[in-house]
Structure formats: structure tokens, C-alpha cells
Design a protein around this motif. Structure first.
Motif, PDB file in Angstrom:
ATOM      1  N   ILE A  59       0.858  -1.323   0.103  1.00 58.81           N
ATOM      2  CA  ILE A  59       0.093   0.022   0.002  1.00 58.81           C
ATOM      3  C   ILE A  59       0.903   1.423  -0.131  1.00 58.81           C
ATOM      4  N   TYR A  60       0.283   2.215  -0.618  1.00 54.70           N
ATOM      5  CA  TYR A  60       1.137   3.631  -0.507  1.00 54.70           C
ATOM      6  C   TYR A  60       0.006   4.569  -0.229  1.00 54.70           C
ATOM      7  N   LYS A  61       0.178   5.508   0.705  1.00 54.83           N
ATOM      8  CA  LYS A  61      -0.725   6.436   1.254  1.00 54.83           C
ATOM      9  C   LYS A  61      -0.062   7.913   1.061  1.00 54.83           C
ATOM     10  N   ASP A  62      -0.845   8.520   0.110  1.00 53.46           N
ATOM     11  CA  ASP A  62      -0.191   9.881  -0.322  1.00 53.46           C
ATOM     12  C   ASP A  62      -0.462  10.940   0.869  1.00 53.46           C
ATOM     13  N   ALA A  63      -0.083  12.024   0.614  1.00 54.22           N
ATOM     14  CA  ALA A  63      -0.372  13.334   1.711  1.00 54.22           C
ATOM     15  C   ALA A  63      -1.761  13.660   1.940  1.00 54.22           C
ATOM     16  N   ASN A  64      -2.721  13.177   1.014  1.00 50.51           N
ATOM     17  CA  ASN A  64      -3.934  13.446   1.450  1.00 50.51           C
ATOM     18  C   ASN A  64      -4.640  12.230   1.953  1.00 50.51           C
ATOM     19  N   CYS A  65      -3.905  11.258   2.459  1.00 56.50           N
ATOM     20  CA  CYS A  65      -4.546   9.743   2.833  1.00 56.50           C
ATOM     21  C   CYS A  65      -5.214   9.111   1.852  1.00 56.50           C
ATOM     22  N   LYS A  66      -4.958   9.322   0.562  1.00 52.72           N
ATOM     23  CA  LYS A  66      -5.668   8.572  -0.255  1.00 52.72           C
ATOM     24  C   LYS A  66      -4.430   7.127  -0.541  1.00 52.72           C
ATOM     25  N   GLU A  67      -4.993   6.272  -0.544  1.00 49.06           N
ATOM     26  CA  GLU A  67      -4.520   4.749  -0.526  1.00 49.06           C
ATOM     27  C   GLU A  67      -4.261   3.949  -1.818  1.00 49.06           C
ATOM     28  N   TYR A  68      -3.211   3.602  -2.167  1.00 47.06           N
ATOM     29  CA  TYR A  68      -3.080   2.749  -3.351  1.00 47.06           C
ATOM     30  C   TYR A  68      -2.568   1.403  -2.857  1.00 47.06           C
ATOM     31  N   ASP A  69      -3.543   0.379  -3.504  1.00 49.77           N
ATOM     32  CA  ASP A  69      -3.160  -1.055  -3.510  1.00 49.77           C
ATOM     33  C   ASP A  69      -2.452  -1.354  -4.790  1.00 49.77           C
ATOM     34  N   LEU A  70      -1.100  -1.456  -4.913  1.00 54.04           N
ATOM     35  CA  LEU A  70      -0.370  -1.250  -5.887  1.00 54.04           C
ATOM     36  C   LEU A  70      -0.189  -2.437  -6.692  1.00 54.04           C
ATOM     37  N   PHE A  71      -0.419  -3.692  -6.134  1.00 52.20           N
ATOM     38  CA  PHE A  71      -0.265  -4.770  -6.848  1.00 52.20           C
ATOM     39  C   PHE A  71      -1.283  -5.782  -6.662  1.00 52.20           C
TER      40      PHE A  71
END
Length: 249
Positions: free
Chosen positions: A107-119
Motif C-alpha cells: 500500500i502507498y498512502k499519499d499526503a491526502n491519505c489516499k491509499e493505493y493498493d499497488l499490486f
């Protein structure tokens, strides 16, 4: 300045030898409304992120999840060195190894707390069963896979180019055990004398083989763990104890 308009005059000498009169009026031209001159440079930086999925085991091989992350730093200079802007964006993120045998997501969480499940589930992404170890010297081998999910996403800074085990990072992993319990492993602030569950290493990195303790894969890691010095421990690989997989071109 004339009639509230700024003019710049440039005078040049046609001779530069000892016989020159140095009056700088052999050629004179005026510059008005000159266009903005931009110089743009883009540099790619690569870092390796390595995770241990369980904190209560003793293998400490940091190969349960291995990522290669590229950052693109764009520096724009306009007219003079006092007008410089820097923009940093993600390039590609590569899944290099999956040494754990549990359901795992990156997971990557950006500065706006949006999360990306990368794979998605990382073993499935690499084309194997969840219980298979991949690219660890044990189990199976697979070609690393990439995601464009973060490509172009702007960030404020890249990690330090000298390893600090307590780098604050937006990357973390979610691990589900056989009982369905979900654990989160962040890039932590490590305690001196105790290995963390995540490391950030500059450039591409050779990670320890399965069941090889990181202190046996990098002979200066014990010193680093105890004292936070030397910071270049990650250059001291014991070649028979580490893995390296090429990133596809």
C-alpha cells in the motif's frame, strides 16, 4: 528607464588584446522584453524498500517484500539561479521479491491519505501461489513486475541518500495470517540496537537470501544497528548470502 520602460544595453569590444581601447562601444545593442530562458533537468533516483512481514521470527532476512522505487526530480531554472523550482514525482514501482508465505498487499498512502493498493496480492501478481517464496534463493523465480499506479504522483521529497532506518515513508504492507488477522507493517522509527521491520536503501540493493539474517548478509549491519554508524553498511554485502534480480528493460 525611459518613459517607464526598462532598457538593457550591451556593449562589446571587437578586440581583446593589449591594443584594445576597452571602451565597449564597438558593438552596442539593446535588449527589451527578452523571453524567459528555461533550463530543465530531470534526474532519476532509485531506492529499495525491504520489509519483514512478521516481527516475532528470527530469520530477519528482509525479503518478504522487496520493492524498487524510482523518483524523477525535475529542476527548472529561469533566467537566473534565484528562480529555481523543483518538482518530484514517482516513476515506476517494481515488485522484486516476495519471500513471505502469507496474503500480502503493498500500500502507498499519499499526503491526502489516499491509499493505493499497488499490486493486489503480491504472489498472485508474480504468477505463483500465496505459499510460494519468489526470488529469494528458495522457492520459485519470477520476472519482477511493475505498476504505473503512482507514476506522475507528486511528492514533497525523496528519501535521504544516506540510509536512515527511520525514514518516514508512505509505503507499508498489509499481511493476513492463516486466522484472517490483518497486520500492518509500516516503515518504522527503529530503536537503536533493534532491527526494524522495514528498511530504505539507496539505489538497487541485493537483499538477503531466505533464512539468511541480514547481519550475515551485510557484515557491517550489526554495527549500524547498535550505533547507527556506519551508514554505508548496505555496501558491504557477503556475495554468497544475497540475491539480485535484474529489472526488465
Amino acid at each position: 528607464t525611459y518613459n517607464n520602460v526598462d532598457y538593457t544595453f550591451v556593449g562589446m569590444e571587437d578586440r581583446g588584446d593589449k591594443d584594445s581601447d576597452y571602451d565597449c562601444n564597438d558593438i552596442i545593442f539593446e535588449v527589451k522584453g527578452a523571453p524567459v530562458i528555461k533550463n530543465i533537468t530531470e534526474t532519476e533516483y532509485q531506492y529499495t524498500y525491504a520489509f519483514e512481514d512478521l516481527g516475532n521470527t528470527n530469520d530477519i532476512d528482509f525479503n518478504d517484500v522487496v520493492l524498487n522505487v524510482s523518483y524523477i526530480q525535475k529542476i527548472t531554472t529561469q533566467n537566473n539561479s534565484n528562480n529555481v523550482t523543483t518538482e518530484i514525482k514517482f516513476g515506476k514501482v517494481w515488485l522484486m521479491a516476495a519471500g513471505g508465505t502469507l496474503d500480502t498487499h503493498v500500500i502507498y498512502k499519499d499526503a491526502n491519505c489516499k491509499e493505493y493498493d499497488l499490486f493486489g496480492e503480491i504472489h498472485q501478481k508474480l504468477g505463483v501461489a500465496t505459499t510460494d517464496m519468489v526470488n529469494t534463493g528458495a522457492g520459485k523465480s519470477a520476472i519482477p513486475v511493475s505498476t504505473d499506479a503512482l507514476t506522475g504522483v507528486t511528492i514533497s521529497a525523496i528519501p535521504s541518500d544516506i540510509l536512515t532506518a527511520d525514514v518516514s515513508s508512505g509505503f507499508y504492507i498489509k499481511v493476513t495470517d492463516s486466522k484472517g488477522t490483518v497486520s500492518t507493517v509500516n516503515m518504522p522509527a527503529a530503536t537503536v540496537g533493534k532491527a526494524p521491520q522495514g528498511l530504505v536503501v539507496p539505489n538497487t540493493w541485493k537483499w538477503p537470501k531466505e533464512k539468511v539474517n541480514i547481519k550475515d548478509a551485510y557484515y557491517l549491519f550489526s554495527d549500524f544497528s547498535a550505533t547507527r554508524a556506519p551508514l554505508d553498511w548496505y555496501t558491504t554485502a557477503v556475495e554468497n548470502n544475497v540475491m539480485s534480480v535484474a529489472i526488465p528493460q
